[in-house]
Design a protein around this motif. Structure first.
Motif, PDB file in Angstrom:
ATOM      1  N   LEU A  80       0.848  -1.189   0.000  1.00  0.00           N
ATOM      2  CA  LEU A  80       0.000   0.000   0.000  1.00  0.00           C
ATOM      3  C   LEU A  80       0.884   1.240   0.000  1.00  0.00           C
ATOM      4  O   LEU A  80       0.670   2.186  -0.759  1.00  0.00           O
ATOM      5  CB  LEU A  80      -0.882  -0.024   1.252  1.00  0.00           C
ATOM      6  CG  LEU A  80      -2.137   0.820   1.226  1.00  0.00           C
ATOM      7  CD1 LEU A  80      -2.988   0.418   0.061  1.00  0.00           C
ATOM      8  CD2 LEU A  80      -2.897   0.632   2.518  1.00  0.00           C
ATOM      9  N   THR A  81       1.918   1.195   0.843  1.00  0.00           N
ATOM     10  CA  THR A  81       2.860   2.317   0.891  1.00  0.00           C
ATOM     11  C   THR A  81       3.629   2.430  -0.421  1.00  0.00           C
ATOM     12  O   THR A  81       3.808   3.526  -0.953  1.00  0.00           O
ATOM     13  CB  THR A  81       3.849   2.110   2.045  1.00  0.00           C
ATOM     14  OG1 THR A  81       3.121   1.647   3.174  1.00  0.00           O
ATOM     15  CG2 THR A  81       4.565   3.376   2.378  1.00  0.00           C
ATOM     16  N   ALA A  82       4.067   1.262  -0.940  1.00  0.00           N
ATOM     17  CA  ALA A  82       4.860   1.296  -2.172  1.00  0.00           C
ATOM     18  C   ALA A  82       4.035   1.822  -3.339  1.00  0.00           C
ATOM     19  O   ALA A  82       4.548   2.523  -4.205  1.00  0.00           O
ATOM     20  CB  ALA A  82       5.400  -0.089  -2.486  1.00  0.00           C
ATOM     21  N   ILE A  83       2.723   1.493  -3.352  1.00  0.00           N
ATOM     22  CA  ILE A  83       1.865   2.004  -4.426  1.00  0.00           C
ATOM     23  C   ILE A  83       1.795   3.523  -4.346  1.00  0.00           C
ATOM     24  O   ILE A  83       1.898   4.222  -5.360  1.00  0.00           O
ATOM     25  CB  ILE A  83       0.447   1.400  -4.314  1.00  0.00           C
ATOM     26  CG1 ILE A  83       0.477  -0.081  -4.690  1.00  0.00           C
ATOM     27  CG2 ILE A  83      -0.520   2.136  -5.233  1.00  0.00           C
ATOM     28  CD1 ILE A  83      -0.792  -0.816  -4.368  1.00  0.00           C
ATOM     29  N   VAL A  84       1.642   4.029  -3.127  1.00  0.00           N
ATOM     30  CA  VAL A  84       1.570   5.488  -2.966  1.00  0.00           C
ATOM     31  C   VAL A  84       2.863   6.132  -3.444  1.00  0.00           C
ATOM     32  O   VAL A  84       2.856   7.136  -4.165  1.00  0.00           O
ATOM     33  CB  VAL A  84       1.287   5.847  -1.496  1.00  0.00           C
ATOM     34  CG1 VAL A  84       1.311   7.341  -1.318  1.00  0.00           C
ATOM     35  CG2 VAL A  84      -0.048   5.299  -1.073  1.00  0.00           C
TER      36      VAL A  84
ATOM     37  N   VAL C 137      10.901   3.699   2.768  1.00  0.00           N
ATOM     38  CA  VAL C 137       9.893   4.767   2.703  1.00  0.00           C
ATOM     39  C   VAL C 137      10.555   6.128   2.893  1.00  0.00           C
ATOM     40  O   VAL C 137      10.322   7.062   2.121  1.00  0.00           O
ATOM     41  CB  VAL C 137       8.787   4.531   3.747  1.00  0.00           C
ATOM     42  CG1 VAL C 137       7.831   5.707   3.771  1.00  0.00           C
ATOM     43  CG2 VAL C 137       8.041   3.256   3.435  1.00  0.00           C
ATOM     44  N   PHE C 138      11.425   6.244   3.898  1.00  0.00           N
ATOM     45  CA  PHE C 138      12.097   7.523   4.135  1.00  0.00           C
ATOM     46  C   PHE C 138      13.020   7.887   2.969  1.00  0.00           C
ATOM     47  O   PHE C 138      13.133   9.051   2.599  1.00  0.00           O
ATOM     48  CB  PHE C 138      12.882   7.480   5.440  1.00  0.00           C
ATOM     49  CG  PHE C 138      12.027   7.700   6.645  1.00  0.00           C
ATOM     50  CD1 PHE C 138      11.212   8.809   6.740  1.00  0.00           C
ATOM     51  CD2 PHE C 138      12.027   6.805   7.688  1.00  0.00           C
ATOM     52  CE1 PHE C 138      10.422   9.024   7.848  1.00  0.00           C
ATOM     53  CE2 PHE C 138      11.240   7.011   8.807  1.00  0.00           C
ATOM     54  CZ  PHE C 138      10.437   8.125   8.882  1.00  0.00           C
ATOM     55  N   LEU C 139      13.671   6.857   2.400  1.00  0.00           N
ATOM     56  CA  LEU C 139      14.528   7.083   1.238  1.00  0.00           C
ATOM     57  C   LEU C 139      13.718   7.718   0.126  1.00  0.00           C
ATOM     58  O   LEU C 139      14.159   8.672  -0.528  1.00  0.00           O
ATOM     59  CB  LEU C 139      15.093   5.732   0.779  1.00  0.00           C
ATOM     60  CG  LEU C 139      16.340   5.702  -0.077  1.00  0.00           C
ATOM     61  CD1 LEU C 139      17.497   6.255   0.695  1.00  0.00           C
ATOM     62  CD2 LEU C 139      16.636   4.290  -0.515  1.00  0.00           C
ATOM     63  N   GLU C 140      12.500   7.216  -0.082  1.00  0.00           N
ATOM     64  CA  GLU C 140      11.677   7.743  -1.160  1.00  0.00           C
ATOM     65  C   GLU C 140      11.125   9.123  -0.823  1.00  0.00           C
ATOM     66  O   GLU C 140      10.994   9.969  -1.699  1.00  0.00           O
ATOM     67  CB  GLU C 140      10.536   6.763  -1.498  1.00  0.00           C
ATOM     68  CG  GLU C 140      10.981   5.626  -2.377  1.00  0.00           C
ATOM     69  CD  GLU C 140      11.536   6.065  -3.722  1.00  0.00           C
ATOM     70  OE1 GLU C 140      12.625   6.666  -3.725  1.00  0.00           O
ATOM     71  OE2 GLU C 140      10.919   5.826  -4.749  1.00  0.00           O
ATOM     72  N   THR C 170      14.678   6.174  -8.745  1.00  0.00           N
ATOM     73  CA  THR C 170      13.575   5.241  -8.535  1.00  0.00           C
ATOM     74  C   THR C 170      14.009   3.811  -8.821  1.00  0.00           C
ATOM     75  O   THR C 170      13.634   2.886  -8.094  1.00  0.00           O
ATOM     76  CB  THR C 170      12.381   5.625  -9.421  1.00  0.00           C
ATOM     77  OG1 THR C 170      12.112   6.997  -9.232  1.00  0.00           O
ATOM     78  CG2 THR C 170      11.164   4.817  -9.066  1.00  0.00           C
ATOM     79  N   VAL C 171      14.821   3.632  -9.876  1.00  0.00           N
ATOM     80  CA  VAL C 171      15.329   2.282 -10.147  1.00  0.00           C
ATOM     81  C   VAL C 171      16.143   1.805  -8.949  1.00  0.00           C
ATOM     82  O   VAL C 171      15.991   0.661  -8.482  1.00  0.00           O
ATOM     83  CB  VAL C 171      16.166   2.266 -11.444  1.00  0.00           C
ATOM     84  CG1 VAL C 171      16.888   0.944 -11.594  1.00  0.00           C
ATOM     85  CG2 VAL C 171      15.287   2.512 -12.645  1.00  0.00           C
ATOM     86  N   GLY C 172      16.982   2.687  -8.411  1.00  0.00           N
ATOM     87  CA  GLY C 172      17.790   2.318  -7.248  1.00  0.00           C
ATOM     88  C   GLY C 172      16.926   1.925  -6.067  1.00  0.00           C
ATOM     89  O   GLY C 172      17.135   0.884  -5.446  1.00  0.00           O
TER      90      GLY C 172
END
Lengths: 119, 140, 497
Positions: A80-84, C137-140, C170-172
Motif C-alpha cells: 500500500l505504501t509502495a503504491i503510494v 519509505v524515508f529514502l523515497e 527510482t530504479v535504485g
C-alpha cells in the motif's frame, strides 16, 4: 523440472513484467514511455510482494469463525505504501515531462540532449 | 462532450453513489478491507468524473484549489496530530491505546482519525494532481 | 534523557512542512524552516551527548513491540548522521533566504521550503530507523522532495537533470525494495536487529545472497558510488544553490550510512567478505577517487567541478569501509562529517558567485575573487581542507585512511590517496587561479540584470553561513576530539568490538 517451472509460475510472470518494464525504460527515447516502463517495473515488484504473502488455502486475513488459515497481510500493507510512492513518483515524473515539453518543445531524449549540447 | 445528455445524466446519478461508496470504504476500514487510501482514491474519482463531463470550470466551482491545498495539508496534520496527542497522553508516537480510557476503544478512535487524515490527504492530492495537469495541458 | 525526544526529530518537520506549504509569505516560510532545522539540530546534539559513550536509545513506534512494530534504535552512528543532516540543514537555511529569493519565483518559495523540510524529514528518518522497509519509505520521501527541489533550478537543464535523477533514483530504490522483499521472504522479518539475530537460521538460502546484491546495488546508485554516479554531476550543478549546499552535504552521505547498516548490521561481516565484496568495493573506491578527481580537474564550471569532486570523495568513504578495520571505518565515518562541511562551504561559495555575477563559469569569473576577498578566503580554506592540508578537517580523514591502509598493507590505496590529493590540488588551484590570479575580464557585470543594484553586496545571511562552514573546517581540523570520539564509538559498534 516441469513441476518447478509450473509451481513458480507467478514468479516467472513477474520477472517477465519486470524485464518488459526495465527494457522499455532503457530502450525508449520518449520520456513518457520511459515513465511507463518505470511504472511497470515498480508494479512488478508490487506483484512480487503480494504473491509472497499468499498462503495456500488461506483466506483473507479477517478474523472470523471457522477459518484458521490466513494469508500474510503484512506484504499487502507494505505494498500500500509502495503504491503510494509509485503514484507520487509517476505524478512528479509527468509534471517534469510537461515542464520539459514547455521548455524544450520536445519529449524525445535525443533531441533534448542535442539542444543541450548546442548551448 | 459537454452537451452529451447521456453522460451528463449518468454522471449526476453516479457521482453521489461513488462518494457514498467512498465513505463506506472509509469508515469500515477498521473492520473490513478498506481505509483511507482506497476511500480517498474512490472519492477523488467522483470529482474527476464530474470534471471530465462538466469541464474544469464547473469542477473548480465545486471544489476550489485552495480547499484542496488546505485539505491535503490538514490530512497530514490530522495524522501527525493524533501521534502528538498520544505522546502528550504519555504513550509513544502513534500509540492509540492511550487515547481513551480503554486501550481497545483508544485503538478504534486512533485508527479512525488516522484513516480520516489519510483519506482527506489522498483525495485532495489526487484531485489536485488532476487539476494541475488539466490546467497546464488543457485542450481548449 | 527523555526518549520521546528522538521521535520529535521526525515529527517536527512532518508537522511543519504542510503548515509551511499553506503560507503565501516567503519570509514566514523561511522563518519556519530555520526554526525547524535549528530545533532538529538542538535535539540531535542532545541525543548525541546521550549516546556518545556507546549507549542505545530504543523507541518503539506506536508502542508495538519489535519485530512486529517499527523500532528506532539510536546509537552513536545514528546520532552522528542525524547531527550532520540537521546541522547542515541549519546552515543551509541561514544561507537559503537571499539565495532562494534570487533564484526562485516568489510564488513557489513557500512550496520550496515545504519540500526542503520534507527532504530533511526523509534524511533524518533514514538516520533513525531500525526497520528496513521504513528505511525504503524515508529514502523515497527524501528522494521525491529532492527531485522537486532540483527541478526548481533556474536553467531548463535543471528539468532534465531532475528527470534523469528521478529515473535512476527510482530504479535504485526499487532495487533496494526487491532486496528487502527477498530478505523478508527468507527471514519473515523487517527489523534489522531481529534479522541479524536469527541470521544463522536462514543464511544457507540463495535468496539471502541475492537480497544483499540487490540492496547494495540500490543503495550504491543512491549514493553515487562509481560507476553509478552519472546522475550526480548534472543534478548538483543545476539545482538552486541552497539545494546544492544541502544535498551535496547530506543526501549521498545518508545513503552511505544506509550501506554501513546493511553491510555491518543486517549481514554478518564474514558473509560478504566471502563474496569478495570488500575487494570489489575497494577497487571501485580507488577508481572513483582517481576518475572523479580527474574529471573535476577537467571541468570549466565551478558547480560541476565540485560535483565531480564529490564523486571522488565518496570514493574515499567507500575505501575506508572496504578496508574493514577500525581506523579505516573511523576515517570513513569521519569523512561523512568532514566532507559534508567542506562541500557545503564550497557550494555556498559557488552560490555567492552565482548571486553576485550570475554565472559559475570559471572563465567568466576571472578576477572575481578580488572583488569578494572575504568570501574568497573562506572558499580557499574549504579548498585547502578538500586537498587535505594539515590543520583542516580533510587532513584528519586522509591521515587515518593512510594509517589504516598501511596497517593492512594495501599499498594501492596509499598510491590512490596520493594521486587523488595531487589532482585535488590541481582542481582547487584551478578555482583559485581563475578567481584571483587571472586578470579580471569584467564579463560578470554584463551578465547582471540591469536595474538590480542589490547584487553589489553579498547578503549577510549568505556570508554568515559561508563563514560558519569555513570556521567548522578549521575548528574540527584542530579540535578533533568530538568528531573522532563519535566516529570511533560508531565504528566500534559497527564492528561489534
Amino acid at each position: 523440472m516441469i513441476d518447478y517451472i509450473v509451481g513458480h509460475i507467478n514468479y516467472w510472470l513477474i520477472i517477465a513484467v519486470m524485464m518488459v518494464g526495465l527494457y522499455t525504460l532503457m530502450s525508449r527515447s520518449n520520456l513518457i514511455k520511459k515513465l511507463a516502463g518505470l511504472a511497470m517495473f515498480q508494479t512488478a515488484v508490487i506483484l512480487f510482494y503480494v504473491s509472497l504473502g499468499k498462503v495456500d488455502g488461506g483466506t483473507v486475513p479477517i478474523v472470523a469463525e471457522g477459518y484458521t488459515l490466513y494469508s500474510n497481510p503484512l506484504p499487502q500493507v507494505l505494498m500500500l505504501t509502495a503504491i503510494v510512492v509509485g503514484v507520487a513518483t509517476t505524478a512528479l515524473g509527468f509534471a517534469l515531462v510537461i515542464r520539459i515539453k514547455e521548455a524544450y518543445e520536445s519529449v524525445e531524449e535525443h533531441e533534448i540532449s542535442q539542444m543541450d549540447e548546442k548551448e | 462532450m459537454n452537451n452529451d445528455l447521456v453522460l451528463r445524466a449518468a454522471t449526476k446519478w453516479l457521482s453521489p453513489v461513488i462518494i457514498l461508496f467512498a465513505l463506506y470504504v472509509q469508515f469500515h476500514g477498521d473492520y473490513s478491507p478498506g481505509g483511507g487510501f482506497q476511500a480517498g482514491v474512490i472519492f477523488s474519482s467522483a470529482i474527476l468524473l464530474y470534471a471530465l463531463t462538466y469541464g474544469m470550470q464547473a469542477a473548480l466551482q465545486l471544489i476550489p484549489e485552495w480547499v484542496l491545498r488546505l485539505g491535503a495539508s490538514l490530512g497530514v496534520l490530522l495524522y501527525a496530530g493524533v501521534g502528538v496527542v498520544a505522546m502528550l497522553k504519555g504513550g509513544n508516537f502513534l500509540n492509540y491505546s492511550v487515547l481513551a480510557e480503554e486501550p481497545v476503544a483508544g485503538q478504534h478512535i486512533g485508527i479512525i482519525i488516522i484513516e480520516l487524515g489519510v483519506g482527506l490527504t489522498v483525495a485532495s492530492v489526487m484531485v489536485l494532481l488532476f487539476f494541475t495537469f488539466a490546467r497546464r495541458v488543457a485542450p481548449e | 534523557m527523555n526518549e520521546q525526544l528522538t521521535i520529535l526529530l521526525v515529527v517536527i518537520p512532518l508537522i511543519a512542512a504542510p503548515i509551511t506549504a499553506l503560507f503565501k509569505n516567503k519570509d514566514i516560510a523561511w522563518a519556519i524552516t530555520l526554526l525547524v532545522s535549528t530545533a532538529c539540530f538542538v535535539l540531535s546534539v542532545i541525543i548525541m551527548l546521550d549516546v556518545i559513550d556507546g549507549k542505545h536509545v530504543i523507541y518503539e513506534l506506536g508502542g508495538w513491540r519489535p519485530p512486529w512494530g517499527i523500532e528506532y534504535k539510536i546509537d552513536a552512528l545514528n546520532a552522528f548522521i542525524a547531527l550532520i543532516v540537521s546541522g547542515i540543514a541549519t546552515i543551509s537555511s541561514i544561507y537559503a533566504k537571499s539565495s532562494v529569493e534570487h533564484e526562485i519565483d516568489d510564488s513557489t518559495i513557500p512550496l520550496f521550503y515545504a519540500a526542503f523540510q520534507l527532504c530533511l524529514l526523509g534524511l533524518l528518518g533514514i538516520a533513525l530507523t531500525g526497520d528496513v522497509f521504513n528505511l525504503f519509505v524515508f529514502l523515497e520521501i527524501s528522494s521525491l522532495s529532492t527531485y522537486a527541489l532540483i527541478s526548481m533550478g533556474k536553467h531548463r537543464k535543471a528539468l532534465t537533470a531532475a528527470f534523469s535523477y528521478l529515473i535512476l533514483g527510482t530504479v535504485g530504490a526499487t532495487f533496494f525494495l526487491i532486496g528487502v522483499g527477498f530478505l523478508f521472504a527468507a527471514s519473515g522479518s523487517l527489523n534489522t536487529a531481529d534479522i541479524a539475530q536469527r541470521f544463522e537460521t536462514f543464511a544457507h538460502m540463495q535468496l539471502v545472497e541475492t537480497a544483499l546484491i540487490f540492496m547494495v546495488l540500490g543503495i550504491a546508485l543512491k549514493a553515487a558510488v562509481f560507476p553509478l554516479h552519472s546522475w550526480l554531476p548534472n543534478a548538483y550543478s543545476q539545482a538552486p544553490s541552497a539545494v546544492s549546499v544541502f544535498l551535496s552535504a547530506t543526501a549521498t552521505k545518508v545513503s552511505i550510512y544506509a550501506l554501513y547498516r546493511v553491510l555491518f548490521d543486517l549481514y554478518p561481516v564474514q558473509y560478504w567478505v566471502d563474496m569478495l565484496m570488500p575487494q570489489i568495493l575497494l577497487s571501485l573506491g580507488c577508481v572513483a577517487v582517481i576518475y572523479g578527481s580527474y574529471r573535476a580537474w577537467q571541468q570549466v564550471e565551478m558547480k560541476r567541478l565540485l560535483a565531480f569532486s564529490s564523486v571522488a570523495q565518496i570514493g574515499y568513504m567507500i575505501i575506508g569501509l572496504a578496508l574493514l578495520n577500525q581506523n579505516g571505518l573511523t576515517a570513513s565515518i569521519m569523512h561523512l562529517f568532514n566532507h559534508a562541511v567542506i562541500k557545503a562551504t564550497l557550494f555556498m561559495g559557488a552560490g555567492i558567485l552565482l548571486y553576485r555575477a550570475n554565472t559559475t563559469d570559471l572563465g567568466s569569473l576571472r578576477g572575481m575573487g578580488r572583488d569578494i576577498p572575504w568570501s574568497f578566503a573562506a572558499m580557499v580554506i574549504a579548498g585547502l581542507s578538500l586537498i587535505g592540508v594539515p590543520g583542516t578537517v580533510g587532513f584528519i580523514t586522509k591521515w587515518y585512511l593512510l594509517e589504516s591502509a598501511i596497517e593492512t598493507g594495501q599499498w594501492i590505496v596509499v598510491v590512490t590517496i596520493v594521486i587523488g590529493s595531487v589532482l585535488a590540488i590541481g582542481y582547487v588551484w584551478k578555482i583559485v587561479e581563475s578567481l584571483y590570479f587571472r586578470s579580471s575580464r569584467k564579463v560578470h557585470i554584463h551578465a547582471v540584470e540591469s536595474g538590480d543594484d542589490s547584487v553589489g553586496k553579498t547578503p549577510i545571511g549568505m556570508a554568515v553561513a559561508l563563514w560558519i562552514g569555513a570556521g567548522l573546517c578549521i575548528f574540527f581540523g584542530l579540535n578533533t576530539d568530538l568528531s573522532f570520539d563519535a566516529a570511533t564509538t560508531a565504528a566500534l559498534s559497527l564492528l561489534k568490538q
